[in-house]
Design a protein around this motif. Structure first.
Motif, PDB file in Angstrom:
ATOM      1  N   MET A   1      96.690  23.469  72.334  1.00 16.32           N
ATOM      2  CA  MET A   1      96.490  24.078  71.032  1.00 16.32           C
ATOM      3  C   MET A   1      95.341  25.074  71.099  1.00 16.32           C
ATOM      4  N   ASN A   2      95.506  26.260  70.532  1.00  8.78           N
ATOM      5  CA  ASN A   2      94.458  27.262  70.494  1.00  8.78           C
ATOM      6  C   ASN A   2      93.591  27.024  69.271  1.00  8.78           C
ATOM      7  N   VAL A   3      92.478  26.295  69.471  1.00  3.40           N
ATOM      8  CA  VAL A   3      91.616  25.922  68.347  1.00  3.40           C
ATOM      9  C   VAL A   3      90.986  27.159  67.722  1.00  3.40           C
ATOM     10  N   ARG A   4      90.661  28.154  68.536  1.00  6.05           N
ATOM     11  CA  ARG A   4      90.024  29.366  68.006  1.00  6.05           C
ATOM     12  C   ARG A   4      90.934  30.058  66.991  1.00  6.05           C
ATOM     13  N   LEU A   5      92.218  30.184  67.328  1.00  5.80           N
ATOM     14  CA  LEU A   5      93.157  30.816  66.402  1.00  5.80           C
ATOM     15  C   LEU A   5      93.299  29.996  65.118  1.00  5.80           C
ATOM     16  N   ILE A   7      90.989  28.005  63.801  1.00  8.43           N
ATOM     17  CA  ILE A   7      89.760  28.196  63.022  1.00  8.43           C
ATOM     18  C   ILE A   7      89.791  29.532  62.303  1.00  8.43           C
ATOM     19  N   ASP A   8      90.218  30.599  62.987  1.00  7.66           N
ATOM     20  CA  ASP A   8      90.295  31.922  62.365  1.00  7.66           C
ATOM     21  C   ASP A   8      91.222  31.905  61.153  1.00  7.66           C
ATOM     22  N   ALA A   9      92.358  31.233  61.292  1.00 12.83           N
ATOM     23  CA  ALA A   9      93.319  31.173  60.190  1.00 12.83           C
ATOM     24  C   ALA A   9      92.750  30.391  59.004  1.00 12.83           C
ATOM     25  N   VAL A  10      92.061  29.272  59.292  1.00  8.72           N
ATOM     26  CA  VAL A  10      91.460  28.468  58.228  1.00  8.72           C
ATOM     27  C   VAL A  10      90.368  29.260  57.515  1.00  8.72           C
ATOM     28  N   VAL A  11      89.558  29.999  58.277  1.00 12.87           N
ATOM     29  CA  VAL A  11      88.493  30.811  57.676  1.00 12.87           C
ATOM     30  C   VAL A  11      89.084  31.876  56.758  1.00 12.87           C
ATOM     31  N   ARG A  12      90.173  32.523  57.192  1.00 11.20           N
ATOM     32  CA  ARG A  12      90.801  33.553  56.358  1.00 11.20           C
ATOM     33  C   ARG A  12      91.281  32.965  55.035  1.00 11.20           C
ATOM     34  N   GLN A  13      91.967  31.827  55.108  1.00 14.18           N
ATOM     35  CA  GLN A  13      92.480  31.222  53.889  1.00 14.18           C
ATOM     36  C   GLN A  13      91.357  30.702  52.998  1.00 14.18           C
ATOM     37  N   THR A  14      90.294  30.172  53.610  1.00 16.84           N
ATOM     38  CA  THR A  14      89.149  29.711  52.826  1.00 16.84           C
ATOM     39  C   THR A  14      88.467  30.880  52.130  1.00 16.84           C
ATOM     40  N   THR A  15      88.410  32.024  52.804  1.00 16.93           N
ATOM     41  CA  THR A  15      87.825  33.219  52.202  1.00 16.93           C
ATOM     42  C   THR A  15      88.630  33.652  50.983  1.00 16.93           C
ATOM     43  N   VAL A  16      89.951  33.587  51.086  1.00 19.98           N
ATOM     44  CA  VAL A  16      90.804  33.909  49.937  1.00 19.98           C
ATOM     45  C   VAL A  16      90.509  32.948  48.785  1.00 19.98           C
ATOM     46  N   LEU A  17      90.357  31.678  49.098  1.00 20.71           N
ATOM     47  CA  LEU A  17      90.076  30.667  48.070  1.00 20.71           C
ATOM     48  C   LEU A  17      88.740  30.952  47.390  1.00 20.71           C
ATOM     49  N   ILE A  18      87.706  31.251  48.171  1.00 19.81           N
ATOM     50  CA  ILE A  18      86.387  31.523  47.605  1.00 19.81           C
ATOM     51  C   ILE A  18      86.435  32.757  46.715  1.00 19.81           C
ATOM     52  N   ALA A  19      87.152  33.789  47.164  1.00 13.37           N
ATOM     53  CA  ALA A  19      87.261  35.013  46.367  1.00 13.37           C
ATOM     54  C   ALA A  19      87.955  34.733  45.036  1.00 13.37           C
ATOM     55  N   GLN A  20      89.002  33.909  45.066  1.00 11.24           N
ATOM     56  CA  GLN A  20      89.697  33.558  43.832  1.00 11.24           C
ATOM     57  C   GLN A  20      88.783  32.778  42.892  1.00 11.24           C
ATOM     58  N   LEU A  21      88.008  31.834  43.443  1.00  6.88           N
ATOM     59  CA  LEU A  21      87.080  31.068  42.618  1.00  6.88           C
ATOM     60  C   LEU A  21      85.997  31.965  42.023  1.00  6.88           C
TER      61      LEU A  21
END
Length: 340
Positions: A1-5, A7-21
């Motif tokens: 499993m590519n953990v780096r990829l 993590i990058d995907a989770v960070v992107r989605q979390t950023t979207v969540l924070i922006a929405q909040l």
């Protein structure tokens, strides 16, 4: 499993969540220090998981000395902002009948501009200060005793009650000081809310000893769907359940999904259209699941009320679910669709 990829995907989605909040309901929450806050939270969590500072520094791509210096700098800055700058801005506004944003920024010219603006926004959001106007001409007035009396019945109080109740349920037994640190509320605010929750029978207070302060616990936390004041607690509860399940799964190093698993999650997507024979069943999944789980919870709670063992170790099982509907009128990108 590519953990780096991953993590990058989770960070992107979390950023979207924070922006929405940050922009929910037309609000503009301050985000100036979010990168530093994330760094501190990550560093703290890594240490709690037993990762040495040398390894953590390497994970951040930094030399150990630079990593330690950044930790000290950001920790000192965070503490100073919380204890000094916030208090100074608060007192500056309180001592004047009306003050403009330009006057506040001029008074605190040595501080980071975004930090001072964020403190002003926090004062307005907390109801301590009233705001009018725009730009540098924005004026601030400290709330009077009469203002506080009127504000006491606003939804913010109910929201705080719901959030504190949820954290007692999740982390109890827990003390006033621990709750205050977790939530960022003043201890007096937390204690007042806990008194209300205890009086209403939603929270239980332990008897304090000479050595220890009283602690609080709750065996049940139910926020009605129709309660408009509890949406923050409900949102956090769902997000916390999702993250907790994922973390438990990772800690168990069982990254595959098995039908018999008691820990994990699954995602199902359906494509339907107007007149689709299964549309009703698909769109009704949310309400049907809520109804079934509510009935099961009532049965479990009723049984536990009369049959709870006095010394046996119990397990808390958290089942989370959610549903979104996207109108894919623009097939190029789902993000342009309408969520309902």
């Amino acid at each position: 499993m590519n953990v780096r990829l991953l993590i990058d995907a989770v960070v992107r989605q979390t950023t979207v969540l924070i922006a929405q909040l940050a922009t929910s309901a037309g609000l503009r929450a301050p985000l100036a220090d979010i990168a530093n806050s994330v760094f501190l939270e990550l560093a703290t969590e890594l240490e709690e998981q037993g990762v040495s500072r040398k390894v953590a520094a390497d994970m951040f791509g930094m030399a150990l000395r630079s990593y330690q210096a950044k930790l000290r700098r950001l920790t000192a800055r965070r503490d100073a902002e919380k204890e000094s700058v916030w208090e100074a801005v608060f007192n500056f506004v309180r001592e004047r009948e009306v003050v403009t944003r330009a006057e506040v920024l001029g008074e605190f010219y040595a501080e980071d501009d975004a930090t001072v603006r964020g403190i002003l926004w926090d004062l307005v959001e907390s109801g301590l200060v009233f705001q009018t106007g725009s730009g540098h001409s924005t004026a601030y007035r400290f709330a009077s005793d009469q203002d506080f009396a009127r504000l006491a019945g606003r939804d913010e109080h109910a929201s705080a009650l719901a959030l504190i109740w949820l954290h007692v349920y999740l982390h109890g037994p827990i003390s006033v000081d621990a709750l205050s640190e977790r939530l960022g509320y003043e201890p007096a605010v937390v204690e007042d809310a806990l008194d209300t929750l205890v009086d209403e029978g939603r929270v239980t207070r332990s008897s304090p000893t000479q050595a220890d302060a009283p602690s609080y616990r709750s065996d049940v936390c139910v926020i009605p769907m129709e309660d408009p004041a509890g949406w923050e607690a409900s949102f956090f509860d769902h997000f916390n359940a999702l993250v907790t399940a994922a973390c438990v799964k990772l800690r168990n190093t069982r990254l595959q999904s098995l039908p018999s698993d008691a820990v994990g999650g699954s995602t199902y997507s359906f494509e339907i259209w107007e007149g689709h024979p299964f549309a009703g069943r698909v769109l009704g999944l949310l309400s049907d699941t809520r109804r079934e789980l509510s009935k099961l919870r009532e049965e479990v709670d009723a049984y536990n009320a009369d049959n709870r063992p006095s010394h046996a170790q119990t397990s808390r099982v958290t089942f989370y679910f959610g549903q979104s509907v996207l109108d894919n009128s623009n097939d190029d990108d789902d993000e342009h669709g309408e969520a309902r």
